[in-house]
Design a protein around this motif. Structure first.
Motif, mmCIF file in Angstrom:
data_model
loop_
_atom_site.group_PDB
_atom_site.id
_atom_site.type_symbol
_atom_site.label_atom_id
_atom_site.label_comp_id
_atom_site.label_asym_id
_atom_site.label_seq_id
_atom_site.Cartn_x
_atom_site.Cartn_y
_atom_site.Cartn_z
ATOM 1 N N VAL A 172 33.596 71.329 12.504
ATOM 2 C CA VAL A 172 34.166 70.659 11.333
ATOM 3 C C VAL A 172 33.436 71.110 10.087
ATOM 4 N N LYS A 173 34.180 71.708 9.180
ATOM 5 C CA LYS A 173 33.614 72.119 7.892
ATOM 6 C C LYS A 173 34.601 71.701 6.817
ATOM 7 N N SER A 174 34.155 70.850 5.939
ATOM 8 C CA SER A 174 35.055 70.319 4.927
ATOM 9 C C SER A 174 34.305 70.133 3.619
ATOM 10 N N THR A 175 35.006 70.327 2.540
ATOM 11 C CA THR A 175 34.401 70.094 1.233
ATOM 12 C C THR A 175 34.710 68.697 0.735
ATOM 13 N N GLU A 176 35.594 67.982 1.431
ATOM 14 C CA GLU A 176 35.970 66.640 0.998
ATOM 15 C C GLU A 176 36.333 65.776 2.192
ATOM 16 N N VAL A 177 35.854 64.553 2.184
ATOM 17 C CA VAL A 177 36.256 63.559 3.172
ATOM 18 C C VAL A 177 36.728 62.345 2.402
ATOM 19 N N SER A 178 37.975 61.930 2.625
ATOM 20 C CA SER A 178 38.534 60.769 1.950
ATOM 21 C C SER A 178 38.459 59.555 2.855
ATOM 22 N N ILE A 179 38.194 58.391 2.255
ATOM 23 C CA ILE A 179 38.116 57.143 3.007
ATOM 24 C C ILE A 179 38.952 56.113 2.279
ATOM 25 N N ALA A 180 39.727 55.355 3.062
ATOM 26 C CA ALA A 180 40.536 54.279 2.496
ATOM 27 C C ALA A 180 40.179 52.986 3.203
ATOM 28 N N THR A 181 40.331 51.854 2.515
ATOM 29 C CA THR A 181 40.073 50.575 3.157
ATOM 30 C C THR A 181 41.313 50.109 3.897
ATOM 31 N N LEU A 182 41.097 49.256 4.884
ATOM 32 C CA LEU A 182 42.207 48.716 5.680
ATOM 33 C C LEU A 182 42.606 47.340 5.199
#
Length: 72
Positions: A62-72
């Motif tokens: 896994v190589k990523s420049t961005e990880v997005s997180i949303a609330t439930l």
């Protein structure tokens, strides 16, 4: 197992749980020893060349420049 020739720090060892093959891209689910599922979308050609089938031992890189997180 470590893939040291590739500059990817996040490596998840596991086994292929499912391959959903499409005409151009395929979705590959990898089940880790901790019970987590890592999903990758790769070309169907690559999936076939790698011989990805249910139960095959793999490493998800896994190589990523961005990880997005949303609330439930």
């Amino acid at each position: 197992m470590s893939i040291s020739a590739i500059n990817v720090r996040n490596q998840f060892r596991g086994r292929v749980k499912e391959v959903i093959e499409g005409p151009v891209v395929s979705e590959v689910d990898v089940l880790t020893p901790a019970g987590l599922i890592v999903t990758s979308v790769i070309t169907t050609r690559s999936a076939k060349e790698l011989g990805l089938v249910v139960g095959k031992e793999v490493v998800a890189l896994v190589k990523s420049t961005e990880v997005s997180i949303a609330t439930l």
